[in-house]
Design a protein around this motif. Structure first.
Motif, PDB file in Angstrom:
ATOM      1  N   PHE A  64       0.853  -1.183   0.000  1.00 33.03           N
ATOM      2  CA  PHE A  64       0.000   0.000   0.000  1.00 33.03           C
ATOM      3  C   PHE A  64       0.893   1.239   0.000  1.00 33.03           C
ATOM      4  N   ILE A  65       0.548   2.213  -0.849  1.00 30.57           N
ATOM      5  CA  ILE A  65       1.319   3.456  -0.934  1.00 30.57           C
ATOM      6  C   ILE A  65       0.615   4.532  -0.125  1.00 30.57           C
ATOM      7  N   MET A  66       1.354   5.222   0.723  1.00 31.97           N
ATOM      8  CA  MET A  66       0.757   6.323   1.489  1.00 31.97           C
ATOM      9  C   MET A  66       1.648   7.559   1.446  1.00 31.97           C
ATOM     10  N   GLY A  67       1.032   8.700   1.719  1.00 34.48           N
ATOM     11  CA  GLY A  67       1.779   9.943   1.825  1.00 34.48           C
ATOM     12  C   GLY A  67       1.827  10.365   3.273  1.00 34.48           C
ATOM     13  N   ASN A  68       1.209  11.500   3.570  1.00 36.27           N
ATOM     14  CA  ASN A  68       1.250  12.039   4.933  1.00 36.27           C
ATOM     15  C   ASN A  68       0.214  11.407   5.862  1.00 36.27           C
ATOM     16  N   ILE A 129      -4.261  22.586   3.505  1.00 27.19           N
ATOM     17  CA  ILE A 129      -4.551  21.158   3.361  1.00 27.19           C
ATOM     18  C   ILE A 129      -3.363  20.387   3.947  1.00 27.19           C
ATOM     19  N   PRO A 130      -3.605  19.475   4.900  1.00 29.50           N
ATOM     20  CA  PRO A 130      -2.496  18.860   5.640  1.00 29.50           C
ATOM     21  C   PRO A 130      -1.745  17.737   4.909  1.00 29.50           C
ATOM     22  N   GLY A 131      -2.156  17.394   3.702  1.00 30.34           N
ATOM     23  CA  GLY A 131      -1.568  16.241   3.021  1.00 30.34           C
ATOM     24  C   GLY A 131      -0.312  16.553   2.233  1.00 30.34           C
ATOM     25  N   SER A 132       0.217  15.496   1.609  1.00 30.23           N
ATOM     26  CA  SER A 132       1.380  15.623   0.734  1.00 30.23           C
ATOM     27  C   SER A 132       0.909  15.815  -0.706  1.00 30.23           C
ATOM     28  N   LEU A 133       1.826  16.211  -1.567  1.00 31.21           N
ATOM     29  CA  LEU A 133       1.492  16.469  -2.966  1.00 31.21           C
ATOM     30  C   LEU A 133       0.988  15.210  -3.666  1.00 31.21           C
ATOM     31  N   GLY A 134       1.633  14.060  -3.401  1.00 32.29           N
ATOM     32  CA  GLY A 134       1.221  12.810  -4.037  1.00 32.29           C
ATOM     33  C   GLY A 134      -0.217  12.443  -3.718  1.00 32.29           C
ATOM     34  N   GLY A 135      -0.564  12.554  -2.442  1.00 33.71           N
ATOM     35  CA  GLY A 135      -1.934  12.259  -2.023  1.00 33.71           C
ATOM     36  C   GLY A 135      -2.928  13.242  -2.617  1.00 33.71           C
ATOM     37  N   ALA A 136      -2.506  14.512  -2.715  1.00 29.98           N
ATOM     38  CA  ALA A 136      -3.382  15.550  -3.263  1.00 29.98           C
ATOM     39  C   ALA A 136      -3.674  15.304  -4.737  1.00 29.98           C
ATOM     40  N   ILE A 137      -2.667  14.808  -5.462  1.00 34.19           N
ATOM     41  CA  ILE A 137      -2.864  14.486  -6.880  1.00 34.19           C
ATOM     42  C   ILE A 137      -3.782  13.274  -7.017  1.00 34.19           C
ATOM     43  N   THR A 138      -3.532  12.251  -6.204  1.00 32.00           N
ATOM     44  CA  THR A 138      -4.321  11.016  -6.267  1.00 32.00           C
ATOM     45  C   THR A 138      -5.804  11.294  -6.131  1.00 32.00           C
ATOM     46  N   MET A 139      -6.173  12.169  -5.198  1.00 31.33           N
ATOM     47  CA  MET A 139      -7.599  12.431  -4.948  1.00 31.33           C
ATOM     48  C   MET A 139      -8.063  13.797  -5.457  1.00 31.33           C
ATOM     49  N   ASN A 140      -7.206  14.451  -6.273  1.00 33.47           N
ATOM     50  CA  ASN A 140      -7.558  15.785  -6.775  1.00 33.47           C
ATOM     51  C   ASN A 140      -8.085  16.653  -5.638  1.00 33.47           C
ATOM     52  N   ALA A 141      -7.227  16.822  -4.636  1.00 34.33           N
ATOM     53  CA  ALA A 141      -7.603  17.583  -3.442  1.00 34.33           C
ATOM     54  C   ALA A 141      -7.991  19.009  -3.809  1.00 34.33           C
ATOM     55  N   GLY A 142      -8.901  19.550  -3.027  1.00 35.78           N
ATOM     56  CA  GLY A 142      -9.336  20.916  -3.278  1.00 35.78           C
ATOM     57  C   GLY A 142      -9.912  21.566  -2.037  1.00 35.78           C
ATOM     58  N   ALA A 143     -10.028  22.873  -2.094  1.00 40.99           N
ATOM     59  CA  ALA A 143     -10.634  23.648  -1.002  1.00 40.99           C
ATOM     60  C   ALA A 143     -10.887  25.060  -1.505  1.00 40.99           C
ATOM     61  N   GLY A 175     -11.335  14.105 -11.513  1.00 41.61           N
ATOM     62  CA  GLY A 175     -12.747  14.305 -11.231  1.00 41.61           C
ATOM     63  C   GLY A 175     -12.883  14.816  -9.818  1.00 41.61           C
ATOM     64  N   TYR A 176     -14.096  14.802  -9.274  1.00 40.22           N
ATOM     65  CA  TYR A 176     -14.284  15.243  -7.895  1.00 40.22           C
ATOM     66  C   TYR A 176     -13.660  14.210  -6.955  1.00 40.22           C
ATOM     67  N   ARG A 177     -12.559  14.589  -6.332  1.00 41.78           N
ATOM     68  CA  ARG A 177     -11.796  13.744  -5.406  1.00 41.78           C
ATOM     69  C   ARG A 177     -11.363  12.424  -6.053  1.00 41.78           C
ATOM     70  N   SER A 178     -10.968  12.509  -7.329  1.00 44.78           N
ATOM     71  CA  SER A 178     -10.542  11.286  -8.012  1.00 44.78           C
ATOM     72  C   SER A 178      -9.581  11.589  -9.157  1.00 44.78           C
ATOM     73  N   SER A 179      -8.836  10.548  -9.554  1.00 43.27           N
ATOM     74  CA  SER A 179      -7.943  10.592 -10.722  1.00 43.27           C
ATOM     75  C   SER A 179      -7.708   9.144 -11.130  1.00 43.27           C
ATOM     76  N   ILE A 180      -6.820   8.942 -12.093  1.00 43.87           N
ATOM     77  CA  ILE A 180      -6.550   7.561 -12.541  1.00 43.87           C
ATOM     78  C   ILE A 180      -5.551   6.831 -11.645  1.00 43.87           C
ATOM     79  N   ILE A 181      -4.978   7.512 -10.664  1.00 40.32           N
ATOM     80  CA  ILE A 181      -3.874   6.940  -9.883  1.00 40.32           C
ATOM     81  C   ILE A 181      -4.261   5.641  -9.178  1.00 40.32           C
ATOM     82  N   ASP A 182      -5.326   5.663  -8.386  1.00 34.47           N
ATOM     83  CA  ASP A 182      -5.745   4.459  -7.661  1.00 34.47           C
ATOM     84  C   ASP A 182      -6.181   3.349  -8.613  1.00 34.47           C
ATOM     85  N   GLU A 183      -6.971   3.740  -9.586  1.00 38.12           N
ATOM     86  CA  GLU A 183      -7.543   2.782 -10.532  1.00 38.12           C
ATOM     87  C   GLU A 183      -6.454   1.989 -11.270  1.00 38.12           C
ATOM     88  N   ARG A 184      -5.377   2.679 -11.629  1.00 42.74           N
ATOM     89  CA  ARG A 184      -4.290   2.033 -12.384  1.00 42.74           C
ATOM     90  C   ARG A 184      -3.112   1.619 -11.501  1.00 42.74           C
TER      91      ARG A 184
END
Length: 304
Positions: A64-68, A129-143, A175-184
């Motif tokens: 499993f890959i994790m960031g912050n 936003i308290p996360g790392s860049l990788g996690g933010a890209i994975t879920m298309n973080a926003g605020a 997309g809203y809180r999504s990208s291709i990262i997890d899926e692929r």
């Protein structure tokens, strides 16, 4: 293959790598919840990630890959296999004109300060936003009206066979809180972002304003994983939960925040089960009262 055999193989293959055995995941998540990971690996560079990933694939070891860890709820039994934590060891950053190129382990808060230093605007929304860049890209973080997809031009990832693959903004399918990262099953390693030249004082003032909003409205004094639920179309999760009369509801030490009902907080010794029970009650009550299905934004992982 049992845990002992996996650990022996990893120690033999990678004697110089940093592994933590039976590491409590509560030490690595903002929720401060989670049982032990069999092996927690903190890579020092991209080559180390590729080597560990290749071995996991060869031996069919779960990973499993994790960031912050700011958006994770880890089960009380923990995580079997290998957790690869991409953090400050992979946080190099460079600024080229209006572009920022950064490794995925950098914290968004640090990244936004670098943008401010260079009078670059467009990343202010991410400053709290308290996360790392990788996690933010994975879920298309926003605020506050901004999302990662608004500024990303290129994402470099490690693919399933350890190869480096590049994706344009369009190819990321944000997309809203999504990208291709997890899926692929990709691992984000570096991101290119394009910002705009702005005025230092204006950027700082906006960042300060957003910080003040967060302090006023969000329960930053208690461990949580941010917004527990995704925003349902046409509604706000926090308002639905509050209108359902659930503000302050608790199971054990897990509580619907009294400051913002969209957050579940850990009052001290909450377990994953406490949080899951609370989530179920919230979902059922909101569904029964308003006919709205709340989907979790927090990522629930680990052995059930």
């Amino acid at each position: 293959m049992n845990k002992k055999e996996i650990i022996e193989i990893f120690k033999e293959k990678f004697p110089e790598f940093k592994f933590l055995i039976d590491e409590p995941m509560k030490n690595h998540t903002s929720f401060k919840i989670g049982g032990p990971a069999d092996i927690l690996f903190i890579p020092r560079n991209i080559e180390q990630i590729s080597k560990v990933l290749t071995l996991c694939k060869e031996l069919d070891i779960d990973y499993f890959i994790m960031g912050n860890g700011s958006n994770l709820l880890v089960s009380d039994k923990g995580i079997r296999g290998v957790v690869i934590k991409i953090s400050e060891n992979l946080s190099d950053v460079r600024v080229e004109g209006n572009k920022i190129i950064a490794q995925s382990g950098i914290l968004l808060s640090k990244l936004s300060r670098i943008a401010l230093k260079h009078s670059l605007t467009g990343l202010e929304f991410a400053s709290g936003i308290p996360g790392s860049l990788g996690g933010a890209i994975t879920m298309n973080a926003g605020a506050y009206g901004g999302e990662m997809k608004d500024i990303v031009t290129l994402v470099r990832c490690i693919g399933g066979n350890g190869e480096i693959i590049e994706f344009t903004n369009e190819q990321m399918e944000f997309g809203y809180r999504s990208s291709i990262i997890d899926e692929r099953e990709l691992i984000v390693i570096e991101v290119e972002m394009e910002l705009k030249k702005g005025n230092y004082e204006d950027i700082k003032s906006y960042m300060d304003e957003l910080t003040q909003k967060r302090i006023t409205k969000q329960p930053l004094n208690l461990p949580s994983a941010g917004s527990t639920f995704k925003r349902p179309k046409g509604y706000y999760a926090g308002k639905l939960i509050e209108d359902a009369g659930l503000k302050g509801l608790r199971f054990g030490d897990a509580q619907v925040s009294e400051k913002h009902s969209g957050f579940i907080v850990n009052l001290g010794n909450a377990t994953c089960n406490d949080v899951l029970n609370l989530i179920k009650v919230i979902q059922k009550t909101v569904r029964d009262k308003f006919g709205v299905e709340l989907k979790t934004e927090v990522k629930i992982i680990g052995e059930k």
